[in-house]
Design a protein around this motif. Sequence first.
Motif: not given
Length: 135
Positions: A26, A69-70, A73, A75-77
């Motif tokens: 996060d 990206e988070a 999208t 989405i946490w990568n």
Amino acid sequence: MPRKEASDLVLRARIALERLRNGEADRPLINLVSQVTLIVRFVVQAGHGKLDIEVLEAVKRGLEDALAEADNTGIWNVSETLIDGLIDVINEYDRQICVTRMEILVRASDHLDRLAYQAAARDTRAANSHVQLAR
């Protein structure tokens, strides 16, 4: 720096790293390891580090990419490559906290504070310009 205070700082960074390794991600975790990365970089640039700037740059870019990206999208990568780089950064942070003169660490912290202040000022100006455009 007293060892207890140094241990507390490093422990926070290591806990954040472990949470990221376990798939938890996060903004507060990314921000914490980003701050550590910036401090380590400043100390390295001041001539008191053992980590290559290229490693720090790669970690910084990886963290920025994860945030972008988070934001885009939801989405946490956090890649294994980024985790490996963060391990190196956190280990260097631990070493630096123990052996670097307090003056250098204080300067690094002040530098981080200035960067945060500048970013907040930019965000405020951008928000104000969006409000003016909306009117």
